[in-house]
Motif scaffolding. Structure first.
Motif, PDB file in Angstrom:
ATOM      1  N   ARG A 171      -2.606 -11.033  -3.326  1.00 27.11           N
ATOM      2  CA  ARG A 171      -4.108  -9.871  -3.004  1.00 27.11           C
ATOM      3  C   ARG A 171      -3.650  -8.660  -2.067  1.00 27.11           C
ATOM      4  N   LEU A 172      -2.499  -8.377  -1.960  1.00 25.55           N
ATOM      5  CA  LEU A 172      -2.019  -7.588  -1.489  1.00 25.55           C
ATOM      6  C   LEU A 172      -2.381  -6.940  -2.772  1.00 25.55           C
ATOM      7  N   ILE A 173      -1.496  -6.954  -3.958  1.00 23.39           N
ATOM      8  CA  ILE A 173      -1.755  -6.188  -5.247  1.00 23.39           C
ATOM      9  C   ILE A 173      -2.652  -6.085  -5.902  1.00 23.39           C
ATOM     10  N   VAL A 183      -2.937   4.853  -9.067  1.00 22.13           N
ATOM     11  CA  VAL A 183      -1.982   4.291  -8.909  1.00 22.13           C
ATOM     12  C   VAL A 183      -1.088   3.207  -9.221  1.00 22.13           C
ATOM     13  N   PHE A 184      -2.175   2.325  -8.869  1.00 19.43           N
ATOM     14  CA  PHE A 184      -0.986   0.691  -9.670  1.00 19.43           C
ATOM     15  C   PHE A 184      -1.445   0.876 -11.040  1.00 19.43           C
ATOM     16  N   GLY A 188       5.410   0.391 -14.027  1.00 17.16           N
ATOM     17  CA  GLY A 188       6.108  -0.554 -12.475  1.00 17.16           C
ATOM     18  C   GLY A 188       5.330  -0.161 -10.653  1.00 17.16           C
ATOM     19  N   MET A 189       4.573   0.524 -11.075  1.00 16.64           N
ATOM     20  CA  MET A 189       4.382   1.560  -9.254  1.00 16.64           C
ATOM     21  C   MET A 189       4.117   0.458  -9.145  1.00 16.64           C
ATOM     22  N   ALA A 190       3.315  -1.078  -9.181  1.00 19.76           N
ATOM     23  CA  ALA A 190       2.736  -2.445  -8.248  1.00 19.76           C
ATOM     24  C   ALA A 190       3.987  -3.086  -7.771  1.00 19.76           C
ATOM     25  N   MET A 193       5.825  -0.507  -4.851  1.00 18.81           N
ATOM     26  CA  MET A 193       4.986  -0.580  -3.980  1.00 18.81           C
ATOM     27  C   MET A 193       5.273  -1.908  -2.977  1.00 18.81           C
ATOM     28  N   ALA A 194       4.995  -2.989  -3.837  1.00 15.41           N
ATOM     29  CA  ALA A 194       5.166  -4.320  -3.210  1.00 15.41           C
ATOM     30  C   ALA A 194       6.692  -4.423  -3.558  1.00 15.41           C
ATOM     31  N   GLY A 195       7.484  -4.040  -3.327  1.00 18.70           N
ATOM     32  CA  GLY A 195       8.683  -3.745  -2.939  1.00 18.70           C
ATOM     33  C   GLY A 195       9.074  -3.113  -1.979  1.00 18.70           C
TER      34      GLY A 195
END
Length: 385
Positions: A171-173, A183-184, A188-190, A193-195
């Motif tokens: 849900r965050l992504i 951005v997403f 590799g950006m998703a 950022m999740a990391g």
């Protein structure tokens, strides 16, 4: 009396008070004979002198009341903070807010009401019934805090304390991809950022305490740009025998969070549940206003919902946002804020998170400021989890 009054001004305040209290007596322009006596008796600073009564100083210095009173009056005047006008205090407050900063929610009307968004350095609370959108709000804030600064984010890490196991990386992504596709869509950006979002899931208040101690260094060294606790009421209710949240078990945690917020300048967002209000409970806050005399009118008070944690907790948070529903529509209410009148905004939840339906809030008065409605509320839309 004059010297006692000024003495209190010097010794009472901590902020800025230390510098005043530590001023050297020998640099205050006292007559040389009395200054020498102070030095000989090891009374070096203003604090040393003003911590003693005039009679104690007479005995210690072996001088008369007239000389002691004159010296203390002079030291008090030299060490007291200079008087300030209301205008200068307001300008200092504005400057402090600008230095502190905000985490914009990207909800235009709400950001304008809060003078920029969720403020740094204080506790902001989201309170409302289950399924109203509190976690959705927190997920969107997590995206914004971890978003690169070139896109308006804080470009930082997030600590998300997920007490009720409601955090969803999918849900965050989804919120991030729908809100910031430019951005997403980058390779590799998703994942990057999740990391940046550390999720902790304490099973008890003691585990929560350990978690706070573990992340304290990261918070104070500015590695973390947002702390979310979802939810405080669930932690407290887990410690009570009957499952009813109590504020007594959270005393240390309230103090800890407030001090960390102040010193780290990190925005701290906590969620709070609701509970039924007992018939003899006044539940009156200083920011609430008057209470209606007709307390038995169910159509006015709905299900008599109140914030789960008590009045001590309510006074500990700087910003209180209430999420509620009336006749099937959702509303977010600024119930407590030092920079905004009580306002209410309609909102809905979509794949991109919470969005306001109208940026022009309606001002509220009286008990409706803190009343929590839950009329005709349907469960939240099932986005991917």
């Amino acid at each position: 009396m004059f010297s006692i009054h000024l003495r209190c001004r010097v010794l009472a305040g901590k902020e800025g008070g230390d510098a005043m209290a530590n001023k050297l007596v020998r640099e205050m322009g006292l007559p040389e004979p009395i200054a020498a006596i102070f030095a000989a008796r090891n009374i070096i600073t203003a604090k040393d002198a003003l911590s003693l009564t005039e009679f104690e100083l007479m005995e210690l210095l072996d001088v008369g009341l007239k000389e002691v009173s004159s010296a203390i009056d002079h030291i008090s005047k030299m060490a007291s903070p200079p008087p300030q006008t209301g205008l200068s205090l307001m300008e200092q407050h504005i400057h402090h807010e600008q230095l502190g900063g905000h985490l914009p929610t990207r909800l235009k009307g709400l950001d304008e009401a809060l003078c920029g968004g969720i403020p740094f350095g204080v506790l902001t609370e989201l309170v409302g019934p289950a399924g109203i959108g509190k976690t959705q709000f927190c997920l969107k804030l997590s995206v914004l805090a971890s978003l690169p600064s070139s896109f308006g984010g804080l470009d930082g890490q997030v600590v998300y304390i997920d007490v009720e196991f409601k955090f969803s990386s999918k849900r965050l992504i989804e919120i991030g991809a729908k809100s910031f596709p430019q951005v997403f869509s980058m390779k590799g950006m998703a994942q990057e950022m999740a990391g940046r979002i550390l999720v902790l899931r304490p099973h008890s208040l003691s585990e929560f305490t350990e978690s706070l101690q573990q992340i304290k260094v990261s918070l104070l060294t500015q590695q973390v740009k947002l702390l979310v606790i979802d939810s405080m009421a669930a932690l407290a209710s887990g410690e009570s025998e009957q499952g009813v949240p109590t504020q007594n078990s959270l005393g240390w945690h309230i103090s800890f969070l407030k001090s960390v917020a102040e010193f780290s300048r990190v925005p701290i967002v906590v969620t709070n549940q609701v509970r039924s209000q007992s018939s003899d409970e006044t539940c009156l806050y200083t920011f609430q206003g008057g209470r209606s005399k007709d307390t038995n009118d169910a159509s006015r008070y709905d299900s008599h919902l109140v914030a789960a944690l008590g009045i001590h907790w309510a006074h500990s948070v700087t910003i209180r946002l209430i999420l509620e529903s009336k006749s099937g529509s959702r509303f977010i209410k600024v119930a407590k804020s030092p920079m905004s009148p009580p306002l209410v905004f309609p909102f809905h939840i979509s794949s991109s998170g919470i969005s306001l339906l109208d940026d022009h809030g309606v001002e509220l008065v009286g008990p409706d400021i803190s009343r929590i409605h839950n009329q005709g509320h349907s469960e939240i839309i099932n986005f991917c989890r």
